[in-house]
Structure formats: C-alpha cells, structure tokens
Design a protein around this motif. Structure first.
Motif, short mmCIF file in Angstrom:
data_model
loop_
_atom_site.label_atom_id
_atom_site.label_comp_id
_atom_site.label_asym_id
_atom_site.label_seq_id
_atom_site.Cartn_x
_atom_site.Cartn_y
_atom_site.Cartn_z
N TYR A 1 -6.05 -6.91 9.71
CA TYR A 1 -5.07 -6.68 10.26
C TYR A 1 -5.34 -7.37 11.48
N LEU A 2 -6.89 -8.25 12.14
CA LEU A 2 -6.27 -9.66 12.79
C LEU A 2 -5.10 -10.31 12.43
N PHE A 3 -5.63 -10.95 11.62
CA PHE A 3 -4.11 -11.71 11.20
C PHE A 3 -2.86 -11.42 11.15
N ALA A 4 -2.91 -10.28 10.65
CA ALA A 4 -1.47 -9.54 10.52
C ALA A 4 -0.74 -9.19 11.85
N GLU B 1 0.95 4.52 7.45
CA GLU B 1 -0.10 5.14 6.52
C GLU B 1 0.10 4.41 5.13
N GLN B 2 1.91 4.09 4.67
CA GLN B 2 2.14 3.41 3.55
C GLN B 2 1.57 1.49 3.36
N TYR B 3 1.77 1.54 5.05
CA TYR B 3 1.42 0.29 4.97
C TYR B 3 -0.29 -0.29 4.83
N TRP B 4 -1.01 0.87 5.05
CA TRP B 4 -2.47 0.57 4.99
C TRP B 4 -3.03 0.99 3.42
N ASN B 5 -2.26 1.67 2.27
CA ASN B 5 -2.75 2.10 1.06
C ASN B 5 -1.47 1.74 0.56
N GLU C 1 0.15 -1.72 0.98
CA GLU C 1 0.58 -3.50 1.40
C GLU C 1 -1.03 -3.12 1.05
N VAL C 2 -1.92 -3.24 2.70
CA VAL C 2 -3.66 -3.40 2.34
C VAL C 2 -4.20 -3.23 1.46
N LEU C 3 -4.68 -2.20 0.92
CA LEU C 3 -5.34 -1.94 0.14
C LEU C 3 -4.32 -2.06 -1.73
N GLN C 4 -3.49 -1.68 -1.81
CA GLN C 4 -3.15 -1.35 -2.97
C GLN C 4 -3.78 -0.74 -4.19
N ARG C 5 -3.75 0.78 -3.21
CA ARG C 5 -4.68 2.03 -3.44
C ARG C 5 -4.45 2.60 -5.01
N SER C 6 -5.60 2.30 -6.24
CA SER C 6 -5.11 2.95 -7.23
C SER C 6 -4.71 4.57 -6.88
N ALA C 7 -4.57 5.11 -7.87
CA ALA C 7 -4.79 6.53 -8.09
C ALA C 7 -6.02 7.94 -7.61
N ASN C 8 -6.86 6.78 -8.42
CA ASN C 8 -8.31 7.45 -8.39
C ASN C 8 -9.43 5.95 -8.99
N ILE C 9 -10.35 6.60 -8.85
CA ILE C 9 -11.96 5.66 -8.91
C ILE C 9 -11.31 4.82 -10.21
#
Length: 638
Positions: free
Chosen positions: A140-143, A210-214, A216-224
């Motif tokens: 986030y610092l770089f962004a 919120e969508q940027y975090w999930n 773009e940053v995390l590219q979060r999958s549906a579950n573990i």
C-alpha cells in the motif's frame, strides 16, 4: 608472577572494570561475553517499539468504542495494574537478573523450561505472519505513489458490479396509474419513472477500497482450501520486509538499538500529523464523540465481557509472556532500574493506544459525514480498519496520496519495531545455547534465520494466504500465551519463591519497603494468575471456530489450528519429562531436583553472583561473602 583468577568484573565505588589477561581495562559493556545495550535510551525505545504495535492502532480504538467509550478506560487502567504491569515488571527483572533469554532463563526452575520453549515457538509462528502484514503495508505504501490512489474509484480490471461508493438500488416500487408496481431499478431509469419514497431494495454493494483489498491486493480465493498461486508482488514485498529486518539486526542489539530511534519515534510524528489533520475535518467531532466522549456508557461496566476485553487487550498489547521482554532485558546492565523502566514502557504503551484512537476516529467521523452514514456504520477493526475503512477515508481527503503514504508508513514502522524484538528473542535463544557460534557467525545466523522464515511465510502470500494469517493469529496468539504466563507466575512465585525473587530484584535495584512489595506480592501470588486463569477458561468456553470475511473454515482447517497450538504447548510436558529422566536418584528425588535452581543460576558476572544479596565491598559484611573480597584479591596481586 601470573595473574590470580579474578571474577569478570570488580566494583570499586561506582566504577566497573573488566579484566583481561594482562591488565584491567575500562569497558563500555559490563558483560563482555554477551554484550549490553549501548545506552539506556536504546533499550527503552526497543521496549516501547516492541510493546506498541499494530494492535494499538487497529484494535484498541474499536474496543473502546464498542465497550462504553470513555468508560472503558476504567477497566483498562485497572487491568493494567492487575495483569499487565505485574507480569511486565517480573519478566524485565528476570531477564536482567540472569542475563539470559526466555529458554535458558529457566535454569531457575528446570522442570519449567518447556514454558520458555513454548514462548519462543509461538513467537516464531507469529513472526512469520506478522511480516506478511508488514508486506501488505509495504504494498500500500508503494501504491500511494500515484496522483490518485488506486482504491479511490472502481477499476474495471479488479472491480465487479457490486463496487460502489453509494448504496446500489436493486429495485423499487413505482406508481403506474392506480397500481403500485415493483420494478428493477434499471427499468425504472429507462422509463423515466420515480421510485416511491422508502420503497427501494438495496443490493449489497462494496466500497472500492474493499474490492481493491480482496481482488487486487490479496487476489483472495473463496476459502482456505483453494490455495491458488503465490501472489508475486506480495512475495517481493515480503522478501523486502525480511531484508529490512535482517539488515537492522545484523549486529544484534548494537544495530537494532540505533534503528529504533527512527522506527519507534517517527510513528508518533505521523499520529500527531494525522490527528491535527483529522480534527480540522467536517464530522471529526462526531467521530471523536463516538470514540470516547458523548457515547460513554458507564452501565457497561456491569458487563463482564467489558472487563474481559480490557484484560485481554492489556495482556496482549504489552507483549508479556512472548519471551521478548526477557530477551531484551537480558542485555541490561545488572544495576539498571528495571522497575522504573516497566512503569515507563507500560504507561507509554497505554497512552499511545488512547492517543491513536483520536487520530483514527477523527478521520472516520469525516468519512461518515461524507458518505452520509452513521459513525458506527464505518467503524472497523483489524484488517478491515487498516486496509479498507481507513484507506477509504483517506481517499476522500485533498492530497490523498500523501495521507495514505503517511498512514501506511506508520503501520510499517509499528510492525518493524515489534518484529525486531521478536527476531531478537529467537537469536538470543540461539546465542544462549551456542554462544561461540553466535559470536563468530551472528551475521550468517541472522540472515539465514530471516530467509528461512521468509520461505515459511510464502504460504501466507498465496491467494489463500489471508486465511492462513487469520488461522495462526486465532490459535497461536491466544491461549498458548495465556497458559505460558500462568505457569510462569506459578513457577516463579510458588515454587522458586516470590520472596526469594524479590530478594533477587533488590540485589539489582536496592532495598524497598514492605509496603512497596505488598502490592507486587498480592498480584504475583494471587490476583494476576487468578485473573489470567479466568480469561483462559472463559476463552475456551466461549470458543468459536475461526472465520474470515464471513467464510467459515473447513473442518480440516480448524483441526490444523488445534495442531498448531498443540505443537506449541507440547514442549511444556515433553521437556519436563526429559528433565526428570536425565536427573539422578529415584523418581521423587528426580522430580524434586528439577524444582530447584541449577547451580549456575544467578547473575551472569561472578562479582554480582558472589554478593549473595550483600554489598561486596562493605567491610562490616565481608564475612558473609562467599567469594574472596576485593581486599583479598589486591593482596594476592601484590
């Protein structure tokens, strides 16, 4: 003639000398084998940096708001006195007295050495995911180095149809003649109709941040269970964070003690800047009132949950029972006033938490005003505050990239401070076991340790990484530490002997009155262990399976969490059994011998060890000293 064998240091008045094989020379370090802090300021800033962490910014303000506002400060202060400060003082005294880390310090009680190992193992697990949070802050610092912060608006490359800064109308009722009809909102717009007031049905929209975090940053999958791939830019940020830690600790406390002058102090500069900017914004007053002012509810003090929240926050925010306090204090000079240090660091930590809340809530109040929401609707805690709510609030300010940079730079420094002390805890443990290796190869050991932990942390920067971070935090950073703290108190106060331990402390800081020790005895013997035991039992009864973003973990994920905490705690009985087996005599004799200090327990330097709570150069008490006196040494030399 040859030199007679002398202790490592002799005290002549206020002067201390170190003996070489040829002459007595002045030395900056009292303990030449292990080293000491270059100055008292280095130590205090390191301790403040270790205690003041991310929780002071992203957890305490939320807890205050949630548990009665200003009224919450009453149980918070009481729990500081009953739980936090007694343990903090005990661990600082313990490390300073013997100049040993959290594992070797249990020469005081060999049967309990597994408690020290448990502390180090838990700290190791925590340091793996804690650096991942630092990596998030670096990203986030770089962004932030852009004309417009990327989470300011929905971007088609990562946002979906739910992304919106305002609520999305799904459908509404309209009047067509004498009939009221429910129509989709796009159809209402296409026919140029008007919705009947209060008839809208809103879709569950998500903020751009919120969508940027999930997505773009995390590219979060549906579950573990859906590990996915390693997110390469997070992996690079993680590598950079570990390199910063390694370089800062390459010379141990001699290098980290200088770095903390910046990393421990600059976050306060940022907090002041954010507070000054925040209180000048429209809506800031509403935010601050929700934090600590008009919303104070003293009736909540009758709720036991509020007291549990206060005790838990104090216990974990001061970083007691993690091993770090013992490790950092072990590099103090023997006669350092550890009591005054404990008071200073604890008060600084708590005041920082309160102060940070004003900076956080003033800007969240402005965000609520701009989005036409109530303050309680925008307040978040943990990851949601640091990487969703606060970035969204900052994006609404003029020159948003500057404020975003300052905020994430502050998070970076807060995280690094805590990380320095945690890694130092591990390297101190290695140094106590292999002092010769660490003296010659400290650079390689430190770099190798950081690289090993980097590779172990790669699972936390996969697409399922945030689930692993949350899992380790949920299990390892909770019950294990409470359990270790209770055993630490029982071992030192009830088996080694609280009065005996007080004598050890007085040997360092001087005699204190009976009334002075009355409070500490009450806390160490009864109040603090009972309080921690109540929290532990309550937490186990109130256990809830982990979840993240309303996604529940599969059964195997929860089982993995229990395996992690079991691996941390198994060292306590395992080492106890090992010590009993290695002891001599029948079973009872072995057990009893493991409940007595080892012969090499005590101060690291012989001149301090030989005092036996007496003044070494007091001519009246010379006969009580078990090693030759200074006069006898001088006579031998002549």
């Amino acid at each position: 003639m040859g030199w007679f064998q002398l202790p490592n240091c002799l005290r002549f008045g206020r002067k201390e000398f170190t003996l070489s094989t040829e002459k007595i020379v002045d030395s900056q370090d009292e303990n030449t084998e292990r080293g000491n802090w270059s100055s008292k300021t280095d130590y205090l800033l390191s301790m403040v940096g270790y205690a003041v962490g991310l929780g002071n910014v992203w957890r305490f303000p939320y807890l205050t708001y949630e548990n009665g506002g200003g009224a919450f400060l009453i149980p918070y202060a009481i729990m500081l006195a009953l739980a936090g400060l007694p343990l903090f003082f005990m661990e600082c005294s313990l490390g300073q007295f013997a100049s040993l880390g959290p594992v070797s310090i249990w020469r005081i009680l060999p049967l309990f050495q597994g408690v020290g190992i448990t502390m180090v193992v838990i700290s190791t697990f925590v340091t793996i995911y804690y650096n991942v949070i630092i990596a998030y802050s670096l990203y986030y610092l770089f962004a932030s180095f852009q004309r417009v912060v990327p989470w300011d608006n929905c971007n088609a490359t990562w946002a979906d149809h739910r992304c919106s800064k305002t609520p999305l109308v799904l459908s509404c009722n309209v009047t067509m003649g004498d009939i009221i009809v429910n129509m989709s909102y796009p159809e209402v717009l296409s026919k140029n109709l008007t919705c009947i007031p209060d008839s809208q049905v809103f879709e569950d929209s998500q903020l751009p941040s919120e969508q940027y975090w999930n997505y773009e940053v995390l590219q979060r999958s549906a579950n573990i269970s859906e590990t996915g791939v390693i997110v390469w830019y997070l992996a690079l940020c993680l590598l950079l964070s570990w390199l910063i830690v390694a370089v800062s600790l390459v010379k141990g406390i001699k290098s980290s003690g200088k770095v903390v002058y910046f990393t421990a102090l600059f976050p306060y500069v940022v907090l002041i800047i954010l507070l000054v900017r925040g209180v000048t914004l429209v809506g800031a007053r509403d935010g601050i009132e929700f934090y600590i002012g008009a919303q104070s509810d003293f009736k909540k003090l009758l709720n036991a949950e509020v007291w549990k929240a206060a005790a838990t926050q104090i216990f974990f925010s001061l970083s007691v029972a993690w091993g770090g306090l013992v490790a950092l204090s072990s590099y103090n000079k023997f006669r350092n006033n550890c009591y005054a240090d404990a008071i200073f660091v604890c008060l600084t930590n708590c005041l920082t938490s309160v102060f940070a809340g004003f900076a956080i809530f003033s800007i969240l109040g402005h965000m609520a005003y701009m989005s036409k929401k109530k303050v309680e609707d925008v307040v978040k805690s943990g990851f949601d505050l640091a990487f969703v709510a606060y970035p969204e609030a900052l994006s609404q300010l003029p020159v948003a990239p500057l404020w975003s940079f300052l905020f994430f730079f502050m998070l970076l420094l807060l995280g690094l401070d805590s990380q320095f002390a945690t890694i130092e805890t591990i390297t101190t443990t290695i140094q106590d076991i292999y002092p010769a290796v660490m003296k010659k190869m400290r650079v390689f050991v430190t770099m190798g340790l950081c690289m090993l932990l980097f590779f172990l942390g790669l699972v936390c920067v996969t697409q399922a990484g945030i689930y692993w971070v949350n899992l380790v935090d949920h299990f390892c950073a909770g019950w294990g530490i409470l359990f270790a703290a209770i055993l630490e108190l029982v071992g030192i106060c009830w088996i080694y002997g609280g009065n005996r331990f007080i004598q050890d402390i007085e040997m360092m800081i001087g005699k204190k009155s009976f009334l002075f020790w009355l409070w500490w005895r009450a806390c160490w013997f009864f109040i603090t262990p009972c309080l921690l035991l109540a929290i532990l039992i309550w937490s186990l009864i109130d256990f809830k399976p982990p979840e993240y973003a309303k996604e529940k973990y599969p059964l195997w994920g929860t089982a993995m969490g229990w395996c992690l905490i079991t691996f941390c705690l198994i060292w306590i009985p395992a080492v106890a059994i090992y010590k009993i087996i290695k002891a001599k005599g029948n079973l009872w004799q072995r057990f009893v011998s493991c409940l007595k200090p080892k012969p090499n327990w005590g101060p690291a330097l012989e001149c301090h060890r030989g005092e036996r709570y007496k003044d070494m150069v007091d001519p009246v008490k010379k006969q009580d000293v078990e090693i030759p006196t200074v006069d006898s040494y001088v006579h031998k030399l002549e």
